[in-house]
Motif scaffolding. Sequence first.
Motif, PDB file in Angstrom:
ATOM      1  N   CYS A 102       0.861  -1.172   0.000  1.00  0.00           N
ATOM      2  CA  CYS A 102       0.000   0.000   0.000  1.00  0.00           C
ATOM      3  C   CYS A 102       0.904   1.231   0.000  1.00  0.00           C
ATOM      4  O   CYS A 102       0.781   2.090  -0.850  1.00  0.00           O
ATOM      5  N   ARG A 126       3.642  -1.427  -7.523  1.00  0.00           N
ATOM      6  CA  ARG A 126       2.855  -0.342  -6.945  1.00  0.00           C
ATOM      7  C   ARG A 126       3.464   0.062  -5.598  1.00  0.00           C
ATOM      8  O   ARG A 126       4.131  -0.738  -4.938  1.00  0.00           O
ATOM      9  N   LYS A 131      -0.312   9.394   0.578  1.00  0.00           N
ATOM     10  CA  LYS A 131      -1.441   8.524   0.930  1.00  0.00           C
ATOM     11  C   LYS A 131      -2.685   9.323   1.326  1.00  0.00           C
ATOM     12  O   LYS A 131      -2.624  10.183   2.201  1.00  0.00           O
ATOM     13  N   HIS A 272      -8.430  -3.371  -2.043  1.00  0.00           N
ATOM     14  CA  HIS A 272      -9.295  -2.332  -1.473  1.00  0.00           C
ATOM     15  C   HIS A 272     -10.766  -2.714  -1.558  1.00  0.00           C
ATOM     16  O   HIS A 272     -11.575  -2.266  -0.751  1.00  0.00           O
ATOM     17  N   GLU A 298      -2.280  -5.543  -3.340  1.00  0.00           N
ATOM     18  CA  GLU A 298      -1.362  -5.124  -2.281  1.00  0.00           C
ATOM     19  C   GLU A 298      -0.623  -6.334  -1.713  1.00  0.00           C
ATOM     20  O   GLU A 298      -1.248  -7.295  -1.262  1.00  0.00           O
ATOM     21  N   ASP A 309      -2.882  -0.573   5.597  1.00  0.00           N
ATOM     22  CA  ASP A 309      -3.600  -1.651   4.899  1.00  0.00           C
ATOM     23  C   ASP A 309      -2.976  -3.051   5.016  1.00  0.00           C
ATOM     24  O   ASP A 309      -3.102  -3.875   4.091  1.00  0.00           O
ATOM     25  N   GLN A 312      -5.278  -6.200   4.494  1.00  0.00           N
ATOM     26  CA  GLN A 312      -5.721  -6.618   3.156  1.00  0.00           C
ATOM     27  C   GLN A 312      -4.544  -6.988   2.249  1.00  0.00           C
ATOM     28  O   GLN A 312      -4.735  -7.274   1.072  1.00  0.00           O
TER      29      GLN A 312
HETATM   30 MN    MN Z   1      -4.040   0.629   0.350  1.00  0.00          MN
END
Ligand code: MN
Length: 337
Positions: A102, A126, A131, A272, A298, A309, A312
Motif C-alpha cells: 500500500c 505499486r 497517501k 481495497h 497489495e 492496509d 488486506q
Molecule cells: Mn491501500
Amino acid sequence: MVIILKPDANDIQIKIISNMIKDFGLDVHIIKGETCIIIGIIGDTTKIDEGAIELLDGVDRIIHIQEPFKKVNRKFHPNNSIIKVSNKEIGSNKIALIAGPCSVENEDQILEIAKRVKESGAHFLRGGAFKPRTSPYAFQGMGIEGLKLLNIAKEETGLPIVSEIMSTEYLDFFIENVDIIQVGARNMQNFDLLKALGKTNKPILLKRGLCSTIEELLMSAEYILSSGNDNVILCERGIRTFENYTRNTLDISAIPVIKKLSHLPVIVDPSHASGMWWMVEPLSKAAIAAGADGLIIEVHNDPIHALCDGQQSITPDRFSQLVNKLKLIANIENREI
Ligand code: MN
Ligand code: PEP
C-alpha cells in the motif's frame, strides 16, 4: 437527445424551445403525435444547457439517446485501446499484474517486495508515497522520498512504477519519476487534477470513486482524454453498498459493462474492494474470469507491521501461489499472464 413536451404544449412554446436549441448551434426535428409532441435534437448535444431547456414552459422531460461520453466511448473507437508503458502493455491479450505495498515504508521493505513480486511474475510495482488517509493522524506516506525509493526498486528489478498523485503540486516530479500515475478513488472527480493529467502524455490509472456510478467514472476518464491524453486505464476497486462485512463491494459487473461501453482497459483492485487478505484470491480469480485486463494487488513482506492496509495485504508467498492459479484461469480464456 429528445425533448418530450407536455401534452398541452402550444405552438409558441414549441417555437421558443426550438429557437433555444438553434441558439446552441443545433437543429431540431419536431414529431407531432396524437397524444404527445417530441423534439429531436440534431447535432453535438454536449453544447446544450439541459437545465435551461427544462425550465422552459411546455417541456415535460429530456431523454438521452446517446451516452454523454464521447472519446472514451466504444461506439467511436470499436477496437480495444492498448496502453503502452515502458516496454509493456495494458489492454492486450496479456493480463497485467501490478503488485506491491500500500505504502512505501523504507528501502529494505520496498526492495524486498519488489524483488519477490518480480520473481513471481508481476509486471509493475505499486507503492503509495502520498497517501489519502481517512484520519489526519494516520501515516501519510513518505512523499517525494517514497518516490525516490520506488525508483531504486525500479533500477534493481526493471519493474515500472505505479504511484498515486493527490494534487498537481508534485506533477512535474511524478511525470519524471512515475511510469503510471494513479488517481485514487477519492480524487476521481478532482476535475482540475484530471485536466492537468490530461495535458501530459503519461499513462493514468483512474480508480472508481467510492460512491461513483460507471457513467461517472467514464465521464472522469473523458476529462483526461478530452484534455489530450488517451492513455487511461480504468480500475474497479469496490464501491460502498449497504453490506458492511467487507470494506467495499467489488462490482464484478462493472468489468463487462465498461468493456461494452468503452475501449479503455479495465483492471481490478481486489485488495481495497474487500479489505481482507483472504478474499484477494477469490476476487482476483473472479476478475480475470470476468474479463479484466489486469489486477492491482497489495503485497507486503510483513503485513502485521505494515504502516497502511496490512489486513488486506497478501504475503509474497501467497502472491506467487495466486499468480500460478490465475495463469490457469487466463489459459481457459485463451489469454496469458
Ligand atoms: Mn491501500
Ligand atoms: C491505493 O491504491 O492505495 C488506494 C488508496 O486506493 P483507493 O484510492 O482505491 O482507495
